[in-house]
Scaffold this active site. Sequence first.
Site, PDB file in Angstrom:
ATOM      1  N   LYS A  67      23.192 -13.307 -38.707  1.00 47.80           N
ATOM      2  CA  LYS A  67      23.446 -12.646 -37.419  1.00 47.80           C
ATOM      3  C   LYS A  67      22.438 -11.528 -37.220  1.00 47.80           C
ATOM      4  O   LYS A  67      22.223 -10.713 -38.124  1.00 47.80           O
ATOM      5  CB  LYS A  67      24.872 -12.050 -37.434  1.00 47.80           C
ATOM      6  CG  LYS A  67      25.294 -11.439 -36.122  1.00 47.80           C
ATOM      7  CD  LYS A  67      25.867 -12.492 -35.195  1.00 47.80           C
ATOM      8  CE  LYS A  67      25.987 -12.044 -33.767  1.00 47.80           C
ATOM      9  NZ  LYS A  67      24.769 -12.231 -32.950  1.00 47.80           N
ATOM     10  N   SER A  70      29.601  -8.515 -30.915  1.00 49.24           N
ATOM     11  CA  SER A  70      29.001  -9.850 -30.927  1.00 49.24           C
ATOM     12  C   SER A  70      29.916 -10.847 -31.655  1.00 49.24           C
ATOM     13  O   SER A  70      30.061 -11.995 -31.241  1.00 49.24           O
ATOM     14  CB  SER A  70      27.657  -9.820 -31.660  1.00 49.24           C
ATOM     15  OG  SER A  70      26.655  -9.369 -30.804  1.00 49.24           O
ATOM     16  N   LYS A  78      17.269 -11.648 -38.437  1.00 49.45           N
ATOM     17  CA  LYS A  78      16.539 -10.920 -37.385  1.00 49.45           C
ATOM     18  C   LYS A  78      15.354 -11.763 -36.961  1.00 49.45           C
ATOM     19  O   LYS A  78      14.746 -12.446 -37.783  1.00 49.45           O
ATOM     20  CB  LYS A  78      16.021  -9.575 -37.928  1.00 49.45           C
ATOM     21  CG  LYS A  78      15.736  -8.571 -36.841  1.00 49.45           C
ATOM     22  CD  LYS A  78      17.020  -8.037 -36.250  1.00 49.45           C
ATOM     23  CE  LYS A  78      16.868  -6.785 -35.476  1.00 49.45           C
ATOM     24  NZ  LYS A  78      18.148  -6.124 -35.233  1.00 49.45           N
ATOM     25  N   ASN A  85      22.538   2.812 -23.016  1.00 50.35           N
ATOM     26  CA  ASN A  85      23.744   2.022 -23.291  1.00 50.35           C
ATOM     27  C   ASN A  85      24.638   2.724 -24.311  1.00 50.35           C
ATOM     28  O   ASN A  85      25.834   2.926 -24.084  1.00 50.35           O
ATOM     29  CB  ASN A  85      23.336   0.621 -23.784  1.00 50.35           C
ATOM     30  CG  ASN A  85      24.526  -0.182 -24.250  1.00 50.35           C
ATOM     31  OD1 ASN A  85      25.048   0.044 -25.344  1.00 50.35           O
ATOM     32  ND2 ASN A  85      24.992  -1.081 -23.419  1.00 50.35           N
ATOM     33  N   LYS A 145      24.900  -4.285 -42.837  1.00 47.26           N
ATOM     34  CA  LYS A 145      25.769  -3.799 -41.755  1.00 47.26           C
ATOM     35  C   LYS A 145      26.977  -4.728 -41.560  1.00 47.26           C
ATOM     36  O   LYS A 145      28.113  -4.248 -41.412  1.00 47.26           O
ATOM     37  CB  LYS A 145      24.953  -3.707 -40.459  1.00 47.26           C
ATOM     38  CG  LYS A 145      25.682  -3.004 -39.338  1.00 47.26           C
ATOM     39  CD  LYS A 145      24.825  -2.869 -38.080  1.00 47.26           C
ATOM     40  CE  LYS A 145      23.824  -1.763 -38.171  1.00 47.26           C
ATOM     41  NZ  LYS A 145      23.190  -1.444 -36.875  1.00 47.26           N
ATOM     42  N   THR A 187      29.245  -0.693 -28.606  1.00 54.58           N
ATOM     43  CA  THR A 187      28.619   0.161 -29.628  1.00 54.58           C
ATOM     44  C   THR A 187      29.079   1.614 -29.479  1.00 54.58           C
ATOM     45  O   THR A 187      29.503   2.254 -30.457  1.00 54.58           O
ATOM     46  CB  THR A 187      27.076   0.057 -29.547  1.00 54.58           C
ATOM     47  OG1 THR A 187      26.720  -1.318 -29.567  1.00 54.58           O
ATOM     48  CG2 THR A 187      26.414   0.769 -30.702  1.00 54.58           C
TER      49      THR A 187
END
Length: 418
Positions: free
Chosen positions: A69, A361, A105, A222, A93, A191
Amino acid sequence: MHDGSIFKASSEQIREIGKKHKIDLNLLEEFLTPNRVVISKLLLKRDSGETNIVKSYRSQHSNKLGPYKGGIRFHQNVSKDEVKALSLWMSLKCAVADIPFGGGKGGITIDPKTLSEKELESLSKLYAKAFFDVIGPDKDVPAPDVNTNPKIIEWMVEEYIALSEKNSKNYGSFTGKPVKLYGSKSRETSTGYAGVTVLIELLGKLKKSPSDMTVAIQGFGNVGYNFAVASENNGLKVVSVSDSKGAIVNNNLEPLDIELVNACKKKQGYLAGCYCVGGVCDLTKGRPISNEELLELDVDILVPAALENVINEKNMKNIKAKIIVEMANGPVSTSAYDYLSQNGVIIVPDILSNAGGVVGSYIEWLQNVNDEQYEVKKENTMLEDIMKGAFEKVWSTSIEKNIPLREAALLTALHKLL
Ligand code: NAD
């Protein structure tokens, strides 16, 4: 010191934690090495008719806990080294957040501002096609990152669906999708919202009331904006915020009215002058300060939510806040982290405090693979539960071993991953 490789520097940080806590170093080395990095040359046809060869990557670091992810960034500095490092941090994470994902990534080495919309669409679809075999809801689930957004993800997921089959599960091949394409309703806010969930948990442990706490937030994008909204909703006093042009603060550290500040920023394009308190914006109520001054304000809680390395050797001695919540990635340098922690400042590490993005997500992906759609309330409740659980684990490790939260978070992750 390192030779300029971000991956080597990141691995070295993890090795140090491993050595200190007597983790099996062979297992650690095995974990640090990415499972694979897939590289592809994309042939981009420009509007002019010219063809460019563009380098693209997907680093699949670890899938021990679930599908890889992590985001896909479009930037001229994207390199194999960078995606390897960022995918390692994603493995850590996801493990801290305790969600069933590994770390990945991706990226394309290009400055997207040099592309027309048609070229951008074509490049996004070329990426999805080139990596089609290695991504998917059960294999690797990319998302937006630097310079990529729901529109780009829409193009990618459309290409993925065109090459596979149109069903709810296949929409789970990417997250950060527009809501109309089975995106999550709360992904935009997740977030910032989750960062405040963690902060409230921390204040509970410290037996401090949110309504007694003043907060300064660097960055009003954001993350910064949604952190400010959730802070206000939880009774915290947001007294200073900033954007790239500078910061605003009220004269008597009075709380800002975040919705009015946001409306003011939207209208004029920047924050300067948006001194909005008690339902009115009034130029006599505040003063402009620089982003550097914001960091040194006499507030209880400091939230760097814009750039990396903003708290460093140069300004660490001037920081007055006793709590720092790292919402940007890496906003506190390693030496500043050590100095401030030794001086009693509690720093909630990025790997925990901004994990709400990837948890959001996960909640989107879960709905796709189970062919379900949740209401915002349910999405937020799930997000809160996951973040509270993650905080509790990191906090108890920190207390038990008498180590700072960053070390505790990494240790918690390594124990899950090795
Ligand atoms: P964004 O682009 O929406 O907002 C960035 C904000 O920072 C803007 O308000 C901008 O004006 C401000 N800014 C830019 N340069 C500045 C400067 N020199 N000084 C002060 N402010 C400046 O980005 P975002 O999505 O809010 O992300 C912010 C940070 O959080 C980044 O480090 C990002 O990697 C990290 N992050 C974001 C998410 C997410 O879900 N969006 C998740 C995890 C981590």
